[in-house]
Design a protein around this motif. Sequence first.
Motif, short mmCIF file in Angstrom:
data_model
loop_
_atom_site.label_atom_id
_atom_site.label_comp_id
_atom_site.label_asym_id
_atom_site.label_seq_id
_atom_site.Cartn_x
_atom_site.Cartn_y
_atom_site.Cartn_z
N PHE A 53 -43.74 -18.89 -5.13
CA PHE A 53 -44.91 -18.20 -5.38
C PHE A 53 -45.76 -17.53 -4.95
O PHE A 53 -45.67 -18.01 -3.47
CB PHE A 53 -45.78 -19.06 -6.08
CG PHE A 53 -45.42 -19.52 -7.65
CD1 PHE A 53 -45.35 -19.60 -9.06
CD2 PHE A 53 -44.40 -21.27 -7.58
CE1 PHE A 53 -44.30 -19.65 -10.11
CE2 PHE A 53 -44.23 -21.84 -8.86
CZ PHE A 53 -43.79 -20.86 -9.78
N ASP A 54 -45.72 -16.70 -4.56
CA ASP A 54 -46.25 -14.94 -4.07
C ASP A 54 -47.61 -15.13 -4.04
O ASP A 54 -48.21 -14.44 -5.34
CB ASP A 54 -45.60 -13.87 -3.51
CG ASP A 54 -44.29 -14.34 -2.72
OD1 ASP A 54 -43.86 -15.76 -3.05
OD2 ASP A 54 -43.67 -13.70 -2.42
N ASN A 55 -48.68 -14.32 -2.96
CA ASN A 55 -49.73 -13.75 -2.62
C ASN A 55 -51.03 -14.53 -3.24
O ASN A 55 -51.65 -13.51 -3.49
CB ASN A 55 -49.60 -12.07 -3.66
CG ASN A 55 -48.59 -11.71 -3.38
OD1 ASN A 55 -47.65 -11.55 -2.08
ND2 ASN A 55 -48.59 -10.42 -3.86
N GLY A 56 -50.96 -15.82 -3.27
CA GLY A 56 -51.90 -16.49 -3.67
C GLY A 56 -52.54 -16.56 -2.67
O GLY A 56 -52.62 -16.08 -1.92
N ASN A 110 -46.11 -18.23 5.21
CA ASN A 110 -46.63 -16.92 5.43
C ASN A 110 -46.59 -16.07 4.69
O ASN A 110 -44.80 -15.95 5.05
CB ASN A 110 -46.64 -17.22 7.35
CG ASN A 110 -47.42 -16.21 8.41
OD1 ASN A 110 -47.79 -15.05 7.22
ND2 ASN A 110 -47.59 -16.35 9.27
N HIS A 111 -47.34 -15.14 4.35
CA HIS A 111 -47.08 -14.04 3.34
C HIS A 111 -47.31 -13.20 4.64
O HIS A 111 -48.46 -11.95 3.48
CB HIS A 111 -47.35 -13.87 2.47
CG HIS A 111 -46.52 -13.23 1.26
ND1 HIS A 111 -44.56 -12.28 1.77
CD2 HIS A 111 -46.94 -12.90 0.05
CE1 HIS A 111 -45.32 -11.31 -0.04
NE2 HIS A 111 -45.77 -11.74 -0.38
N THR A 112 -48.13 -13.30 5.52
CA THR A 112 -48.83 -12.08 6.09
C THR A 112 -50.45 -11.86 6.24
O THR A 112 -50.74 -13.21 5.36
CB THR A 112 -48.18 -10.49 5.88
OG1 THR A 112 -48.94 -10.16 4.83
CG2 THR A 112 -47.34 -10.14 5.93
N THR A 169 -52.42 -9.73 5.81
CA THR A 169 -52.73 -8.97 5.30
C THR A 169 -52.16 -8.38 3.57
O THR A 169 -52.97 -7.32 2.56
CB THR A 169 -53.93 -7.53 5.67
OG1 THR A 169 -52.61 -6.52 5.96
CG2 THR A 169 -54.75 -7.80 6.34
N HIS A 170 -51.16 -8.30 3.68
CA HIS A 170 -50.57 -7.77 2.80
C HIS A 170 -50.09 -6.72 2.56
O HIS A 170 -50.73 -6.26 1.24
CB HIS A 170 -50.12 -8.87 1.35
CG HIS A 170 -49.35 -8.90 -0.01
ND1 HIS A 170 -48.71 -7.13 -0.18
CD2 HIS A 170 -48.33 -9.82 0.68
CE1 HIS A 170 -47.89 -7.85 -1.23
NE2 HIS A 170 -47.30 -8.79 -0.81
N THR A 171 -50.35 -5.72 3.60
CA THR A 171 -50.48 -4.33 3.36
C THR A 171 -48.99 -3.55 3.65
O THR A 171 -48.21 -4.11 2.88
CB THR A 171 -51.87 -3.91 3.75
OG1 THR A 171 -51.51 -4.24 5.21
CG2 THR A 171 -53.07 -4.14 3.74
ZN LIG Z 1 -45.82 -10.30 -1.36
#
Ligand SMILES: [Zn+2]
Length: 216
Positions: A9-12, A62-64, A66-68
Amino acid sequence: MATRLSYTFDNGPWPGTTERLLDFLGDRNIKATFFVVGERLKDPESRKLTERAWAEGHWIGNHTLTHTTPLGRDGGKERVEREIGETEQLLGSMAHPRKFFRPNGSGSLGKHILSPEARDYLVTNKYTMVTWNSVPQDWIEPHSHWLSRAKDDLKKLDWPVLVLHDKFIGEMLDTLAQFHDHLLEHGVEITQEFDPACVPIDRGVSHPGLVELTSS
Ligand SMILES: [Zn+2]
Protein backbone atom coordinates in the motif's frame (compact mmCIF):
# COMPACT_ATOMS: atom_id res chain seq x y z
CA MET A 1 -2.76 -18.67 -11.62
CA ALA A 2 -0.65 -17.03 -8.97
CA THR A 3 0.63 -19.16 -6.11
CA ARG A 4 1.64 -16.26 -3.86
CA LEU A 5 0.83 -12.57 -3.52
CA SER A 6 2.36 -9.64 -1.65
CA TYR A 7 0.11 -6.74 -0.71
CA THR A 8 1.72 -3.30 -0.75
CA PHE A 9 0.00 0.00 0.00
CA ASP A 10 1.65 3.17 -1.24
CA ASN A 11 1.61 6.96 -0.84
CA GLY A 12 0.03 7.10 2.60
CA PRO A 13 -0.69 7.39 5.37
CA TRP A 14 -4.05 9.17 5.03
CA PRO A 15 -6.02 9.91 8.20
CA GLY A 16 -9.62 8.82 7.67
CA THR A 17 -8.82 5.95 5.34
CA THR A 18 -5.60 4.24 6.47
CA GLU A 19 -7.17 3.34 9.83
CA ARG A 20 -10.06 1.62 8.04
CA LEU A 21 -7.64 -0.34 5.93
CA LEU A 22 -5.67 -1.33 9.05
CA ASP A 23 -8.89 -2.51 10.71
CA PHE A 24 -9.67 -4.64 7.67
CA LEU A 25 -6.17 -6.15 7.51
CA GLY A 26 -6.27 -6.86 11.24
CA ASP A 27 -9.67 -8.57 11.02
CA ARG A 28 -8.46 -10.76 8.16
CA ASN A 29 -5.05 -11.37 9.70
CA ILE A 30 -3.29 -10.03 6.59
CA LYS A 31 0.24 -8.63 6.85
CA ALA A 32 1.26 -6.11 4.21
CA THR A 33 3.93 -3.52 3.48
CA PHE A 34 3.21 0.21 3.60
CA PHE A 35 5.47 2.37 1.44
CA VAL A 36 5.01 5.77 3.02
CA VAL A 37 5.79 9.25 1.77
CA GLY A 38 8.21 10.97 4.14
CA GLU A 39 6.55 14.38 4.14
CA ARG A 40 3.30 12.84 5.30
CA LEU A 41 5.04 11.69 8.48
CA LYS A 42 5.49 15.31 9.55
CA ASP A 43 1.75 15.39 10.29
CA PRO A 44 1.25 13.87 13.78
CA GLU A 45 -2.02 12.13 12.87
CA SER A 46 -0.42 10.51 9.86
CA ARG A 47 2.63 9.52 11.81
CA LYS A 48 0.43 7.78 14.39
CA LEU A 49 -1.13 5.70 11.64
CA THR A 50 2.26 4.52 10.44
CA GLU A 51 3.21 3.73 14.03
CA ARG A 52 0.03 1.71 14.32
CA ALA A 53 0.74 -0.18 11.07
CA TRP A 54 4.25 -0.96 12.31
CA ALA A 55 3.01 -2.08 15.75
CA GLU A 56 0.49 -4.39 14.06
CA GLY A 57 3.23 -6.23 12.16
CA HIS A 58 3.12 -4.55 8.79
CA TRP A 59 6.43 -3.75 7.16
CA ILE A 60 7.20 -0.08 6.64
CA GLY A 61 9.15 1.12 3.61
CA ASN A 62 10.45 4.43 2.30
CA HIS A 63 8.61 5.88 -0.71
CA THR A 64 10.58 9.14 -1.13
CA LEU A 65 10.11 12.37 0.77
CA THR A 66 7.92 14.27 -1.71
CA HIS A 67 6.71 11.72 -4.31
CA THR A 68 7.26 14.26 -7.09
CA THR A 69 9.52 13.94 -10.17
CA PRO A 70 10.93 10.40 -10.41
CA LEU A 71 14.59 10.20 -9.42
CA GLY A 72 15.64 9.05 -12.90
CA ARG A 73 14.53 12.43 -14.26
CA ASP A 74 15.85 14.62 -11.46
CA GLY A 75 18.25 12.71 -9.30
CA GLY A 76 21.34 14.70 -8.42
CA LYS A 77 23.19 13.76 -5.27
CA GLU A 78 21.58 16.38 -3.02
CA ARG A 79 18.05 15.59 -4.09
CA VAL A 80 18.67 11.85 -3.67
CA GLU A 81 19.95 12.35 -0.13
CA ARG A 82 16.91 14.42 0.70
CA GLU A 83 14.28 12.19 -0.93
CA ILE A 84 15.66 8.91 0.40
CA GLY A 85 17.84 9.82 3.39
CA GLU A 86 15.50 12.30 5.04
CA THR A 87 12.58 9.87 4.74
CA GLU A 88 14.64 7.12 6.33
CA GLN A 89 15.38 9.46 9.24
CA LEU A 90 11.69 10.27 9.61
CA LEU A 91 10.90 6.56 9.68
CA GLY A 92 13.50 5.97 12.39
CA SER A 93 13.03 2.62 14.10
CA MET A 94 9.87 1.91 12.08
CA ALA A 95 12.00 1.37 8.98
CA HIS A 96 12.37 -2.33 8.25
CA PRO A 97 15.94 -3.57 8.96
CA ARG A 98 16.30 -4.38 5.25
CA LYS A 99 15.74 -0.68 4.52
CA PHE A 100 12.98 -1.08 1.96
CA PHE A 101 12.82 1.70 -0.61
CA ARG A 102 10.30 1.96 -3.42
CA PRO A 103 10.87 4.67 -6.02
CA ASN A 104 7.91 6.48 -7.53
CA GLY A 105 7.35 6.16 -11.26
CA SER A 106 3.64 6.56 -12.09
CA GLY A 107 3.22 2.78 -12.06
CA SER A 108 5.62 2.13 -14.93
CA LEU A 109 9.15 0.73 -14.80
CA GLY A 110 12.00 2.12 -16.88
CA LYS A 111 14.96 4.41 -16.90
CA HIS A 112 12.94 7.22 -15.29
CA ILE A 113 13.04 5.30 -11.98
CA LEU A 114 16.61 5.99 -10.78
CA SER A 115 19.53 8.23 -11.64
CA PRO A 116 23.04 6.77 -11.38
CA GLU A 117 23.41 8.85 -8.19
CA ALA A 118 20.24 7.32 -6.72
CA ARG A 119 21.41 3.81 -7.60
CA ASP A 120 24.81 4.44 -6.01
CA TYR A 121 23.18 5.90 -2.90
CA LEU A 122 20.94 2.84 -2.46
CA VAL A 123 23.83 0.42 -2.96
CA THR A 124 26.28 2.28 -0.71
CA ASN A 125 23.75 2.67 2.08
CA LYS A 126 22.58 -0.95 1.75
CA TYR A 127 18.95 -0.37 0.90
CA THR A 128 16.61 -3.01 -0.47
CA MET A 129 14.76 -1.63 -3.46
CA VAL A 130 11.31 -3.05 -4.11
CA THR A 131 9.49 -2.48 -7.40
CA TRP A 132 6.21 -4.08 -8.51
CA ASN A 133 4.62 -6.22 -11.21
CA SER A 134 0.89 -5.64 -10.62
CA VAL A 135 -0.45 -2.09 -10.65
CA PRO A 136 -4.21 -2.23 -11.22
CA GLN A 137 -4.45 1.58 -11.17
CA ASP A 138 -6.85 2.09 -8.29
CA TRP A 139 -6.36 5.86 -8.80
CA ILE A 140 -8.29 5.82 -12.08
CA GLU A 141 -12.04 6.39 -11.98
CA PRO A 142 -14.14 4.38 -11.53
CA HIS A 143 -11.78 3.30 -8.76
CA SER A 144 -13.49 -0.05 -8.17
CA HIS A 145 -12.37 -1.27 -11.60
CA TRP A 146 -8.99 -2.09 -10.09
CA LEU A 147 -10.53 -5.38 -9.05
CA SER A 148 -10.88 -6.90 -12.52
CA ARG A 149 -7.42 -5.68 -13.54
CA ALA A 150 -5.88 -7.24 -10.42
CA LYS A 151 -7.69 -10.51 -11.14
CA ASP A 152 -6.27 -10.49 -14.69
CA ASP A 153 -2.77 -10.09 -13.28
CA LEU A 154 -3.37 -13.04 -10.95
CA LYS A 155 -3.96 -15.25 -13.98
CA LYS A 156 -0.74 -14.09 -15.64
CA LEU A 157 1.75 -13.88 -12.80
CA ASP A 158 3.10 -16.50 -10.45
CA TRP A 159 3.79 -14.00 -7.67
CA PRO A 160 2.15 -10.60 -7.96
CA VAL A 161 3.67 -7.78 -5.94
CA LEU A 162 0.45 -5.79 -5.91
CA VAL A 163 0.43 -2.00 -5.58
CA LEU A 164 -2.68 -0.41 -4.07
CA HIS A 165 -3.13 2.95 -2.35
CA ASP A 166 -4.62 3.33 1.12
CA LYS A 167 -6.23 6.61 0.07
CA PHE A 168 -8.53 4.82 -2.41
CA ILE A 169 -8.71 1.28 -1.04
CA GLY A 170 -9.66 2.51 2.44
CA GLU A 171 -12.83 3.88 0.83
CA MET A 172 -13.74 0.62 -0.93
CA LEU A 173 -12.94 -2.21 1.39
CA ASP A 174 -15.78 -4.18 -0.17
CA THR A 175 -13.68 -4.64 -3.33
CA LEU A 176 -10.63 -5.57 -1.29
CA ALA A 177 -12.75 -8.16 0.56
CA GLN A 178 -13.91 -9.59 -2.79
CA PHE A 179 -10.35 -9.76 -4.05
CA HIS A 180 -9.06 -11.35 -0.88
CA ASP A 181 -11.84 -13.97 -0.89
CA HIS A 182 -10.91 -14.74 -4.50
CA LEU A 183 -7.30 -15.32 -3.42
CA LEU A 184 -8.38 -17.63 -0.63
CA GLU A 185 -10.67 -19.60 -2.95
CA HIS A 186 -7.74 -20.18 -5.30
CA GLY A 187 -5.32 -21.14 -2.55
CA VAL A 188 -3.04 -18.15 -3.13
CA GLU A 189 -0.62 -17.71 -0.23
CA ILE A 190 -0.26 -14.19 1.16
CA THR A 191 3.32 -13.33 1.94
CA GLN A 192 5.17 -10.24 3.10
CA GLU A 193 8.23 -11.37 1.12
CA PHE A 194 8.64 -10.06 -2.43
CA ASP A 195 9.22 -11.85 -5.72
CA PRO A 196 13.03 -11.56 -6.20
CA ALA A 197 12.33 -10.23 -9.70
CA CYS A 198 10.88 -7.15 -7.96
CA VAL A 199 13.96 -6.66 -5.77
CA PRO A 200 16.65 -5.14 -8.01
CA ILE A 201 18.78 -4.21 -4.99
CA ASP A 202 18.82 -6.47 -1.93
CA ARG A 203 20.64 -5.02 1.10
CA GLY A 204 22.97 -3.11 -1.17
CA VAL A 205 23.61 -5.96 -3.62
CA SER A 206 22.37 -5.08 -7.07
CA HIS A 207 20.74 -7.33 -9.60
CA PRO A 208 21.74 -7.14 -13.31
CA GLY A 209 18.22 -5.93 -14.18
CA LEU A 210 18.91 -2.68 -12.36
CA VAL A 211 20.47 -1.23 -15.50
CA GLU A 212 16.98 -1.11 -17.09
CA LEU A 213 15.79 1.08 -14.22
CA THR A 214 18.67 3.57 -14.27
CA SER A 215 19.02 6.62 -16.49
CA SER A 216 22.39 7.42 -18.01
ZN1 LIG B 1 3.71 6.05 -5.16
